[in-house]
Design a protein around this motif. Sequence first.
Motif, mmCIF file in Angstrom:
data_model
loop_
_atom_site.group_PDB
_atom_site.id
_atom_site.type_symbol
_atom_site.label_atom_id
_atom_site.label_comp_id
_atom_site.label_asym_id
_atom_site.label_seq_id
_atom_site.Cartn_x
_atom_site.Cartn_y
_atom_site.Cartn_z
ATOM 1 N N LYS A 1 0.861 -1.175 0.000
ATOM 2 C CA LYS A 1 0.000 0.000 0.000
ATOM 3 C C LYS A 1 0.901 1.229 0.000
ATOM 4 O O LYS A 1 1.870 1.289 0.751
ATOM 5 N N ILE A 2 0.559 2.190 -0.836
ATOM 6 C CA ILE A 2 1.337 3.420 -0.919
ATOM 7 C C ILE A 2 1.130 4.214 0.370
ATOM 8 O O ILE A 2 0.013 4.602 0.672
ATOM 9 N N LYS B 1 4.049 5.344 -12.471
ATOM 10 C CA LYS B 1 2.597 5.525 -12.595
ATOM 11 C C LYS B 1 1.865 4.595 -11.629
ATOM 12 O O LYS B 1 2.025 3.378 -11.676
ATOM 13 N N PHE B 2 1.069 5.204 -10.762
ATOM 14 C CA PHE B 2 0.321 4.447 -9.769
ATOM 15 C C PHE B 2 -1.103 4.214 -10.248
ATOM 16 O O PHE B 2 -1.795 5.145 -10.641
ATOM 17 N N ASN C 1 15.566 -5.836 -6.336
ATOM 18 C CA ASN C 1 14.463 -6.762 -6.093
ATOM 19 C C ASN C 1 13.347 -6.038 -5.343
ATOM 20 O O ASN C 1 13.502 -4.887 -4.932
ATOM 21 N N ARG C 2 12.228 -6.710 -5.181
ATOM 22 C CA ARG C 2 11.040 -6.105 -4.564
ATOM 23 C C ARG C 2 11.346 -5.541 -3.182
ATOM 24 O O ARG C 2 10.943 -4.427 -2.848
ATOM 25 N N GLU C 3 12.062 -6.294 -2.373
ATOM 26 C CA GLU C 3 12.380 -5.872 -1.004
ATOM 27 C C GLU C 3 13.216 -4.596 -1.023
ATOM 28 O O GLU C 3 12.987 -3.692 -0.221
ATOM 29 N N GLU C 4 14.178 -4.523 -1.928
ATOM 30 C CA GLU C 4 15.020 -3.327 -2.034
ATOM 31 C C GLU C 4 14.197 -2.115 -2.453
ATOM 32 O O GLU C 4 14.394 -1.015 -1.930
ATOM 33 N N VAL C 5 13.273 -2.314 -3.388
ATOM 34 C CA VAL C 5 12.404 -1.222 -3.832
ATOM 35 C C VAL C 5 11.538 -0.737 -2.674
ATOM 36 O O VAL C 5 11.399 0.472 -2.449
ATOM 37 N N LEU C 6 10.970 -1.671 -1.919
ATOM 38 C CA LEU C 6 10.146 -1.292 -0.772
ATOM 39 C C LEU C 6 10.961 -0.500 0.252
ATOM 40 O O LEU C 6 10.474 0.486 0.807
ATOM 41 N N ASN D 1 9.916 7.990 2.399
ATOM 42 C CA ASN D 1 8.837 8.368 3.314
ATOM 43 C C ASN D 1 9.359 8.954 4.613
ATOM 44 O O ASN D 1 8.721 9.813 5.199
ATOM 45 N N LEU D 2 10.481 8.446 5.067
ATOM 46 C CA LEU D 2 11.024 8.884 6.353
ATOM 47 C C LEU D 2 11.780 10.208 6.255
ATOM 48 O O LEU D 2 12.002 10.850 7.263
#
Length: 72
Positions: free
Chosen positions: A13-14, A38-39, A58-63, A70-71
């Motif tokens: 979730k964004i 693009k969301f 990878n996905r984890e790195e992107v997250l 965000n921080l």
Amino acid sequence: MDTNHNKSEKSFKIPGDWKEQSKQLKEKFSTLTDHDLKFEAGKEKEMLERIGNRLRKNREEVLNIIKEINLS
């Protein structure tokens, strides 16, 4: 053969204002395009894959990158 190896992936979730975050991501990673960022509701996984492919992460790195944005 088990083809459902993505079953355990948590949905993403964004958090916060994606427009602002995507701007920051483009500043930090000049290779990212508007298309990559693009969301579309329900297509978060595809967006993460586009970002990951562009950044070769990878996905984890992107997250983690998105969490860091965000921080800040």
